[in-house]
Design an enzyme around this catalytic site. Structure first.
Site, PDB file in Angstrom:
ATOM      1  N   GLY A   1      40.104  54.279 123.414  1.00 49.48           N
ATOM      2  CA  GLY A   1      41.544  54.151 123.533  1.00 49.48           C
ATOM      3  C   GLY A   1      42.228  55.485 123.336  1.00 49.48           C
ATOM      4  N   GLY A   2      43.581  55.460 123.203  1.00 44.69           N
ATOM      5  CA  GLY A   2      44.329  56.685 123.002  1.00 44.69           C
ATOM      6  C   GLY A   2      43.966  57.370 121.706  1.00 44.69           C
TER       7      GLY A   2
ATOM      8  CG  ASP B   1      50.535  49.026 123.029  1.00 46.55           C
ATOM      9  OD1 ASP B   1      49.505  49.690 122.844  1.00 46.55           O
ATOM     10  OD2 ASP B   1      50.927  48.678 124.152  1.00 46.55           O
TER      11      ASP B   1
ATOM     12  CB  VAL C   1      36.192  51.672 119.158  1.00 48.51           C
ATOM     13  CG1 VAL C   1      35.965  50.626 118.072  1.00 48.51           C
ATOM     14  CG2 VAL C   1      37.667  52.026 119.249  1.00 48.51           C
TER      15      VAL C   1
END
Length: 645
Positions: A338-339, A454, A343
């Site tokens: 992700g940003g 979000d 992970v």
């Protein structure tokens, strides 16, 4: 995989889509190498171009937001007298990968995860609406974070200013007419290089000679390096209008666009004024910097400890434990990107599964988002929120340790035909209720009043029992007891889930989250994405389609066709009605989460009639004509950055 053109035999090697997920006959979409000008990859729907990779810059196609190498495979683009082809090869044969061109035209790259025995979406070529070919017309640039997303390049103005709020297909024109030998060039960086079908290239020239050649030809409109490696080399010239340009902050290839000399003078005057302002600021900063030196030094010493303050109620994990749990951050344990950064899945010595969210030095987010997420989640406890077990803050490492969610995220199930079939209506309704209860807790019942900002299917994780848990609080905001609304100039989130007032004006409130959950509810019912929804009879998104069905008394037609088992029609209709109430255009018309939870959980209630949803505007249809016969290599696949798990 190899796609290209044999210049000796004239044969094309390309990828075509299936007609549908169940019909392997050739579909509408074909992805191939176009050899006009400097070669590039083009995606056709019948005979209309719908997506361009942009030219190859030596490292990647310029439609890619990053030139950094991937973990799993290498790219190669070859142009010689015998053939033109693009291919990729695996770095690790133990991790198979495949490319699929889906029936809806999306190009996906998938990798095989042996531990879960499933294909995992790694990349998708089309990132957002700015990837629609020539969306903004000639001499215009697309930025998905703007509204409208199109704007003219410097030195240009809209061809028809009265249409520039909605229709940009006619693009822009020069403010000042060119004078050929008296012209100059404006430099543009961080962009996708224009469509190269009307271009010429030379692999041995340097950039200065390239500029002289372009300036000597009055029909040349722009030039650039051909290859960005090792400081740049080669020459690429454009002739005619420049189209299909978009902003990319990490693209290393600069574009030099021809403009009249007077436009260069305007730019120089603006730069001189900016220099005066900057010099004044430097003097003031120098005076203040001495006073701030001790404070800055102190903050650097406390970079790790500034997160470990009294507001955080979390255990700290040592780096050795986390490294061991993730097998030294093995690429085989990557379960998302992700940003924030990668992970990793890990297993603690106790046998407990964990998900480790590791801040990357290339991350679009940073220490403030990390601190925000730690501070918020450490104070939140609810069965429908993902549990933060602790963090690791040793040296330069910044990591969050979460409970592991074995069933990944909601979008992993409901948008995949093979995975959503076993997801019965009972499961979908319980997931809807779980998300609603979790959001109600954030808005009303927690120690803090949280606006998530979000909320989307990617950020709804599912545990082993398919219970929904809201995750990713990096963009969340805390509201005071009397605060109703906030406003920001930096709109961050995901299009398709953003409320109109937030996407357009930067205004956010609890009603912004309500809009997002309304989108999610309608996606759960239909099994289709809001932004990628297509219908033969109109060009509305999923919200518009649901609204049309509701007004026509056909709301049950919105249901996912794979839902075959017995279900309560009244419960489905209630979910659709609540979803439409949540996505109403005006924030004041939307319900609170307390009402949403109450309405969803109780039969026989009288609910208000929903008003028109936000973004109820028909999109431009893509023209389609007859297809041409091509030689097919494979039928499979698409390219998207994964969200954290």
């Amino acid at each position: 995989m190899k796609i290209g053109k044999d210049l000796v035999t004239g044969l094309d090697r390309y990828v075509t889509s299936w007609k549908s997920t169940d019909d392997p006959a050739p579909g509408e979409y074909v992805d191939l190498v176009d050899s006009h000008g400097y070669p590039q990859m083009l995606l056709f729907r019948n005979s209309s171009i719908v997506f361009s990779s942009g030219p190859w810059n030596g490292l990647a196609f310029t439609s890619s937001p990053s030139n950094k190498p991937t973990l799993y495979y290498t790219f190669e683009y070859v142009i010689n007298q015998q053939e033109i082809f693009y291919k990729y090869e695996l770095k690790n044969d133990s991790m198979p990968t495949r490319v699929v061109l889906k029936p809806d035209g999306v190009i996906e790259q998938l990798i095989w995860i042996e531990k879960s025995h499933s294909w995992l979406l790694y990349l998708t070529a089309q990132l957002d609406n700015c990837d629609r070919f020539a969306l903004c017309g000639p001499y215009a640039i697309c930025n998905i974070n703007n509204s409208p997303p199109c704007d003219c390049l410097r030195g240009f103005e809209p061809r028809y200013p009265q249409d520039s709020t909605a229709d940009w297909s006619t693009g822009c024109v020069r403010r000042t007419t060119l004078e050929c030998n008296q012209d100059g060039f404006l430099e543009f960086s961080g962009i996708k290089i224009p469509d190269s079908r009307n271009s010429w290239y030379n692999e041995t020239m340097n950039l200065e000679d390239c500029k002289k050649m372009c300036l000597a030809d009055c029909n040349c409109t722009a030039y650039s390096d051909l290859d960005v490696r090792n400081g740049g080399s080669g020459c690429l010239l454009w002739f005619g209008e420049l189209i299909d340009i978009r902003e990319f902050s990490q693209n290393d290839q600069n574009l030099y666009v021809r403009v009249a000399a007077s436009e260069l003078d305007k730019t120089r005057r603006r730069k001189r004024l900016a220099l005066i302002v900057v010099m004044s600021a430097v003097v003031a900063t120098f005076i203040l910097s001495f006073l701030a030196w001790f404070s800055i030094k102190r903050r650097k010493r406390r970079r790790g400890s500034e997160i470990q303050n009294d507001d955080i109620e979390l255990p700290l994990f040592d780096l050795v434990t986390v490294t061991s749990a993730t097998e030294n951050f093995s690429s085989a344990n990557v379960i998302g990107e992700g940003g924030f950064g990668p992970v990793y899945k890990g297993i603690l010595p106790s046998g407990q599964g964990i998900a480790v969210k590791r801040l990357s030095k290339y991350s679009g987010q940073g220490i403030q988002e990390l601190k925000n997420e730690i501070v918020l989640i450490s104070k939140l406890q609810h069965r429908n929120l993902v549990k933060l077990l602790g963090c690791c803050l040793e040296g330069e490492e910044r990591m969050l340790i979460y409970e592991f969610m074995p069933n990944a995220s909601l979008d992993y199930f409901i948008f995949d035909p093979s995975r959503k079939a076993p997801l019965a209506w009972k499961n979908r309704f319980e997931i809807t209720m779980g998300i609603s209860r979790g959001l109600l807790y954030l808005h009303q019942d927690s120690r803090l009043r949280i606006i998530h900002r979000d909320l989307k299917t990617n950020n709804i994780l599912l545990d082993s029992d398919m219970n929904a848990k809201i995750s990713d609080f990096g963009l969340a905001k805390v509201f005071g007891a009397d605060q109703v609304e906030g406003k920001t100039k930096r709109v961050i989130g995901t299009y398709g889930y953003m409320s109109p007032e937030y996407a357009v004006d930067g205004k956010y409130s609890v009603k912004s989250d309500v809009f997002s959950i309304g989108v999610i509810i309608l996606e759960i019912v239909s099994g289709k994405r809001n932004r990628k929804f297509r219908h033969l009879d109109h060009h509305h998104n999923l919200l518009g389609h649901a609204w049309l069905l509701w007004t026509e008394g056909k709301a049950l037609e919105l249901m996912d066709e794979c839902l075959k088992e017995p279900f309560s029609e009244s419960q489905v209709l209630r979910c659709i009605q609540v979803g439409l109430l949540c996505v109403q255009k005006l924030p004041e018309d939307r319900p609170t989460m307390a009402s949403v939870v109450f309405w969803l959980g109780n039969e026989g209630l009288f609910l208000p009639q929903p008003k028109q949803p936000g973004f109820f505007i028909e999109r431009n249809s893509m023209e389609s004509t007859e297809s041409t016969d091509k030689v097919c290599v494979s039928n499979s696949a698409s390219i998207t950055v994964l969200e954290p798990r």
